[in-house]
Write an enzyme that holds these catalytic residues in place. Structure first.
Site, mmCIF file in Angstrom:
data_model
loop_
_atom_site.group_PDB
_atom_site.id
_atom_site.type_symbol
_atom_site.label_atom_id
_atom_site.label_comp_id
_atom_site.label_asym_id
_atom_site.label_seq_id
_atom_site.Cartn_x
_atom_site.Cartn_y
_atom_site.Cartn_z
ATOM 1 C CG HIS A 53 -14.132 4.430 -2.693
ATOM 2 N ND1 HIS A 53 -15.407 4.232 -3.165
ATOM 3 C CD2 HIS A 53 -13.307 3.959 -3.651
ATOM 4 C CE1 HIS A 53 -15.332 3.654 -4.352
ATOM 5 N NE2 HIS A 53 -14.078 3.481 -4.665
ATOM 6 N NE ARG B 38 -1.371 1.922 3.369
ATOM 7 C CZ ARG B 38 -1.507 2.349 4.623
ATOM 8 N NH1 ARG B 38 -2.662 2.281 5.209
ATOM 9 N NH2 ARG B 38 -0.484 2.839 5.283
HETATM 10 O O1 TXD Z 1 -14.649 5.830 -6.547
HETATM 11 C C1 TXD Z 1 -13.524 6.070 -6.902
HETATM 12 N N1 TXD Z 1 -12.896 7.142 -6.457
HETATM 13 C C2 TXD Z 1 -12.818 5.176 -7.840
HETATM 14 C C3 TXD Z 1 -11.397 5.351 -7.990
HETATM 15 C C4 TXD Z 1 -13.499 4.192 -8.596
HETATM 16 C C5 TXD Z 1 -12.832 3.479 -9.555
HETATM 17 C C6 TXD Z 1 -11.419 3.659 -9.845
HETATM 18 N N2 TXD Z 1 -10.769 4.570 -8.975
HETATM 19 C C7 TXD Z 1 -9.390 5.006 -9.235
HETATM 20 O O2 TXD Z 1 -9.387 5.904 -10.353
HETATM 21 C C8 TXD Z 1 -8.403 3.948 -9.645
HETATM 22 O O3 TXD Z 1 -7.956 3.212 -8.533
HETATM 23 C C9 TXD Z 1 -7.326 4.813 -10.243
HETATM 24 O O4 TXD Z 1 -6.512 5.382 -9.200
HETATM 25 C C10 TXD Z 1 -8.086 5.967 -10.899
HETATM 26 C C11 TXD Z 1 -8.134 5.916 -12.422
HETATM 27 O O5 TXD Z 1 -8.678 4.703 -12.865
HETATM 28 P P1 TXD Z 1 -8.572 4.279 -14.411
HETATM 29 O O6 TXD Z 1 -9.270 2.971 -14.556
HETATM 30 O O7 TXD Z 1 -8.942 5.407 -15.296
HETATM 31 O O8 TXD Z 1 -6.996 4.032 -14.501
HETATM 32 P P2 TXD Z 1 -6.070 4.018 -15.806
HETATM 33 O O9 TXD Z 1 -6.815 3.531 -17.000
HETATM 34 O O10 TXD Z 1 -4.822 3.318 -15.376
HETATM 35 O O11 TXD Z 1 -5.731 5.555 -16.070
HETATM 36 C C12 TXD Z 1 -4.848 6.291 -15.285
HETATM 37 C C13 TXD Z 1 -4.085 7.188 -16.220
HETATM 38 C C14 TXD Z 1 -3.164 6.433 -17.198
HETATM 39 O O12 TXD Z 1 -3.522 6.749 -18.523
HETATM 40 C C15 TXD Z 1 -1.769 6.945 -16.844
HETATM 41 O O13 TXD Z 1 -0.924 7.108 -17.993
HETATM 42 C C16 TXD Z 1 -2.100 8.298 -16.232
HETATM 43 O O14 TXD Z 1 -3.246 8.056 -15.440
HETATM 44 N N3 TXD Z 1 -1.042 8.872 -15.411
HETATM 45 C C17 TXD Z 1 -0.815 10.203 -15.360
HETATM 46 N N4 TXD Z 1 -1.446 11.212 -15.971
HETATM 47 C C18 TXD Z 1 -0.981 12.455 -15.725
HETATM 48 N N5 TXD Z 1 0.053 12.716 -14.909
HETATM 49 C C19 TXD Z 1 0.707 11.714 -14.273
HETATM 50 N N6 TXD Z 1 1.727 11.972 -13.455
HETATM 51 C C20 TXD Z 1 0.265 10.384 -14.496
HETATM 52 N N7 TXD Z 1 0.677 9.166 -14.041
HETATM 53 C C21 TXD Z 1 -0.139 8.251 -14.612
#
Ligand code: TXD
Length: 319
Positions: free
Chosen positions: A176, A89
């Site tokens: 959550h 974690r």
């Molecule tokens: O209820 C809630 N809050 C949630 C939270 C419900 C479902 C999912 N939840 C969380 O949302 C999940 O645990 C993830 O932390 C986020 C995003 O989920 P997603 O499914 O969209 O994850 P992805 O597809 O991995 O997308 C994350 C993107 C990916 O394209 C990376 O390249 C990008 O984040 N990324 C960044 N973007 C900008 N800047 C930085 N530094 C960066 N690092 C990674």
């Protein structure tokens, strides 16, 4: 009047779905930001090519340059990495904390007047860190979790009662997922509280308990089914509802992770509570009297958030 501008920081599964929904609803022009080269531009181009078919006039742009989020009215943050096998974690916390730092600074420099919705996990800690790093006022930074948790709860209740999801309202507090606190007395079908529905023979306490448990582990159920990712349709739609309430000054009453300053006996933490979202951002925190069971459940959430914040502070001395 110029169109609103919606910046999506993180253009992954939720980010792409957010872009689709925001464009289809003509909420404004959409900027998809990600650190991955090409991918945000590809999604923006693909969605732009859906516009003539669907008939929406949103301009979409994909970018890896923070300058492109300048002047955004709303920023929705999903940037980060998910937990991978073998990762502790704290490993995840350390990485996503650095992501929040970069995103917070990007927002501060380019759109300090925006309303910011954080989705990245672990939600209650990441929204707190994002607020710290961005320096925005607390009423302009919120976390999305409660709308999703209550939507899951509403879906299961509507299914059990065999009524329209539209007529089911759910009241949830706390963190959550695991530490979510559903308050059945305030969850209703057309205004009739769930305990009364049980008395009316519509369901049983055992079935309600099972639904509460299924809702708490609702995210995990989807992760197990998908096999390579987490939920994105319902999370995206939940954040869009929050963004719309701000942009249209609807003053919806929605459960969100909001900054508490004494409400519910909590000071200086982001925890899930019902709030009013309008043009002023978080316009009001709805504070109700909790019974002993709900109070105890809420405290478990608060303790979990406090523990995560302590870990964040240990990982980044500037916090
Ligand atoms: O209820 C809630 N809050 C949630 C939270 C419900 C479902 C999912 N939840 C969380 O949302 C999940 O645990 C993830 O932390 C986020 C995003 O989920 P997603 O499914 O969209 O994850 P992805 O597809 O991995 O997308 C994350 C993107 C990916 O394209 C990376 O390249 C990008 O984040 N990324 C960044 N973007 C900008 N800047 C930085 N530094 C960066 N690092 C990674």
């Amino acid at each position: 009047m110029a169109r609103n501008k919606i910046a999506l920081v993180g253009a992954g599964m939720i980010g792409g779905t957010l872009a689709h929904l925001a464009a289809m609803k003509e909420m404004g022009d959409v900027v998809l930001f990600d650190i991955a080269e090409g991918m945000p531009a590809g999604k923006a181009l693909d969605l732009s090519q859906a516009a003539p078919v669907e008939g929406f006039d949103s301009r979409l742009k994909g970018t890896t340059d923070y300058a492109d989020i300048a002047g955004a009215d709303v920023v929705i943050v999903t940037a980060g990495i998910p937990r991978k096998p073998g990762m502790s974690r704290d490993d995840l916390l350390g990485i996503n904390l650095k992501v929040m730092k970069a995103v917070g600074e990007g927002i501060k420099a380019n759109c300090p007047d925006a309303f910011v919705i954080c989705i990245t996990n672990p939600l209650d800690a990441m929204v707190w860190a994002l607020r710290e790093f961005s320096g925005l006022p607390h009423n302009k930074v919120v976390g999305m979790a409660g709308v999703l948790d209550s939507a899951r709860f509403r879906h299961f209740l509507a299914d059990e009662f065999n009524v329209s999801v539209e007529d089911v309202t759910a009241f949830v507090l706390g963190g959550h997922g695991d530490t979510m606190v559903p308050v059945l007395e305030y969850s209703t079908v057309a205004g009739i509280p769930v305990p009364d529905l049980i008395k009316m023979g519509w369901s049983t306490q055992e079935k309600m308990d099972a639904i509460v448990q299924r809702t708490r582990s609702g995210g995990g159920e989807i992760v197990a089914l998908l096999g390579n990712g987490s939920a994105y349709y319902a999370p995206a739609t939940s954040a869009i509802q929050m963004a719309e309430s701000y942009l249209k000054d609807k003053k919806r009453v929605l459960p969100c992770a909001a900054y508490l300053e004494g409400q519910y006996g909590v000071d200086g933490l982001y925890v899930g509570v019902p709030i009013v979202i309008g043009a002023g951002g978080v316009e009001r925190i709805v504070e109700i009297e909790l019974d002993e069971a709900a109070k105890a459940g809420f405290q478990v959430s608060v303790d979990a958030v406090e523990e995560l914040l302590a870990a964040c502070k240990a990982l980044d001395s500037s916090l």
